[in-house]
Design an enzyme around this catalytic site. Structure first.
Site, mmCIF file in Angstrom:
data_model
loop_
_atom_site.group_PDB
_atom_site.id
_atom_site.type_symbol
_atom_site.label_atom_id
_atom_site.label_comp_id
_atom_site.label_asym_id
_atom_site.label_seq_id
_atom_site.Cartn_x
_atom_site.Cartn_y
_atom_site.Cartn_z
ATOM 1 N N ASN A 1 5.587 -1.744 11.507
ATOM 2 C CA ASN A 1 4.852 -1.242 10.358
ATOM 3 C C ASN A 1 5.243 -2.064 9.120
ATOM 4 O OD1 ASN A 1 3.315 0.610 8.700
ATOM 5 N ND2 ASN A 1 3.739 2.205 10.207
ATOM 6 N N ASN B 1 0.835 -1.204 0.000
ATOM 7 C CA ASN B 1 0.000 0.000 0.000
ATOM 8 C C ASN B 1 0.868 1.251 0.000
ATOM 9 O OD1 ASN B 1 -0.435 1.920 2.516
ATOM 10 N ND2 ASN B 1 0.173 -0.085 3.338
ATOM 11 N N LYS C 1 4.884 3.341 17.133
ATOM 12 C CA LYS C 1 4.945 2.297 16.103
ATOM 13 C C LYS C 1 6.196 2.483 15.257
ATOM 14 C CE LYS C 1 2.051 -0.285 12.896
ATOM 15 N NZ LYS C 1 0.663 -0.490 12.432
ATOM 16 N N ASN D 1 4.932 5.961 3.526
ATOM 17 C CA ASN D 1 4.154 6.610 2.471
ATOM 18 C C ASN D 1 3.903 8.099 2.686
ATOM 19 O OD1 ASN D 1 3.811 4.106 1.075
ATOM 20 N ND2 ASN D 1 2.302 3.540 2.632
ATOM 21 N N THR D 2 4.449 8.659 3.761
ATOM 22 C CA THR D 2 4.418 10.103 3.984
ATOM 23 C C THR D 2 5.862 10.590 3.935
ATOM 24 O OG1 THR D 2 2.414 10.039 5.336
ATOM 25 C CG2 THR D 2 3.859 11.942 5.624
ATOM 26 N N PHE E 1 -1.982 8.014 4.369
ATOM 27 C CA PHE E 1 -2.803 8.570 5.464
ATOM 28 C C PHE E 1 -4.067 9.259 4.944
ATOM 29 C CE2 PHE E 1 0.990 9.337 8.639
ATOM 30 C CZ PHE E 1 1.114 7.967 8.805
ATOM 31 N N SER F 1 5.376 5.010 8.870
ATOM 32 C CA SER F 1 4.793 4.742 7.556
ATOM 33 C C SER F 1 5.779 5.178 6.481
ATOM 34 C CB SER F 1 3.477 5.506 7.377
ATOM 35 O OG SER F 1 3.060 5.455 6.022
#
Length: 336
Positions: free
Chosen positions: A246, A111, A217, A177-178, A115, A175
């Site tokens: 994660n 993915n 996390k 993805n940021t 967010f 994450s």
């Protein structure tokens, strides 16, 4: 059980469309008598962790119910805890679609959602309507357009708004993805963030007359040295728990598979051994000084037991839940 047939139908759809369809149905039944359609009776296996009593050691990981829309329906399936989010101060659409991909043969997902959520105020309103009697964790992050050096402000805004409603608060700094988010896991940036979060926790405890534990996390892609530094920081700042892990950027176990080259975080079975090894190393470093919530590739009782044997006090599922459905919850809670 009916889930293999449901899965076959859902897997005909684009992954995000399948998710949206499923949540559309869950939203319709959540908080209504029709929750009985998904309710499962699971044995009580209480676990005390972070000063809280969990009905059983199995939780739902963050990312599935980002806005807290289906807390009661998910709770009816037997989870001992549900972690909603990741939520940010302001609504944001996330990254461009497509941004969610199945690796069916590996039972994995990639993915790059980014967010996507409707903002913290919307999540709080959903939480107020819920009647779930398990432990509710709320996972918070920063908005994409907030500069990393100001990122701590976003976490503090979210903390202030959710504190009264959270069983525990999860700080997502891992994450992939940021842009820049994972830099908050290191050195001065991490110490600065944890100092601010701990001060805010103390202020909110005095204001609300209750203590809400904080868990951080972390990523599975940390080096040995980085992991030692993170563990040291968490202990020094009296953080209450750590969630490991994660998603991973590592593709070594899925080379040649369809979608393996998609950008984003890989979860599911290909992450299983990597996350368990991080838990084992983290447990040795922490030596019981704070609890670990183990997540990453749990898709069976054996996988859950391996996480606990490595040092986790609690475990969470996400991708395994997508591939195996509600029966996995009952199976793990019953036999763990």
């Amino acid at each position: 059980m009916y889930y293999p047939f449901v899965r076959k139908a859902l897997f005909q759809l684009d992954p995000e469309r399948a998710h949206e369809f499923t949540f559309q149905q869950l939203r319709r039944i959540t908080g209504t008598p029709f929750e009985a359609l998904v309710r499962q009776k699971v044995p009580a296996k209480p676990v005390n962790c972070m000063g809280l009593t969990f009905k059983n050691p199995l939780g739902l990981a963050a990312g599935l119910d980002k806005d807290g829309e289906c807390i009661d329906a998910l709770g009816a399936m037997g989870f001992g805890s549900i972690e909603i989010g990741t939520v940010t101060p302001r609504p944001q659409p996330g990254n461009d679609k497509p941004r969610l991909f199945r690796l069916v043969d590996a039972e994995g997902l990639i993915n790059r959602m980014g967010f996507n959520n409707l903002g913290v105020d919307n999540l709080v309103e959903n939480v107020k309507k819920a009647h779930y009697d398990g432990v509710l964790g709320i996972n918070i992050g920063k908005n994409k357009d907030t500069p990393v050096e100001q990122g701590k402000d976003d976490y503090l805004i979210c903390m202030e708004k959710i504190y009264a409603y959270a069983g525990y608060i999860a700080i997502n700094i891992s994450s992939p993805n940021t842009p820049g988010l994972r830099t908050l896991q290191y050195g001065e940036a991490l110490d600065d963030l944890l100092t601010a979060i701990k001060n805010k926790q103390n202020d909110l405890q005095a204001m609300h007359h209750k203590y809400v534990p904080i868990a951080v996390k972390i990523a599975p892609d940390l080096s040995e040295e980085e992991l030692i530094q993170v563990a040291d920081s968490l202990v020094r700042h009296n953080i209450d728990g750590v969630i490991a892990t994660n998603t991973t950027l590592d593709r070594s176990l899925v080379q040649g598979m369809k979608n393996c080259d998609q950008t984003g975080g890989l979860s599911g079975r290909p992450l299983q051994l990597k996350s368990t090894e991080i838990i084992r190393r983290l447990s040795l470093e922490l030596n019981g000084r704070l609890p670990i919530i183990g997540v990453g590739g749990i898709d069976s009782v054996i996988a859950a037991r391996e996480k606990i044997a490595a040092g986790a006090s609690l475990v969470q599922i996400y991708s395994g839940f997508i591939f195996k459905g509600p029966p996995l919850i009952k199976e793990i809670v019953t036999h763990i």
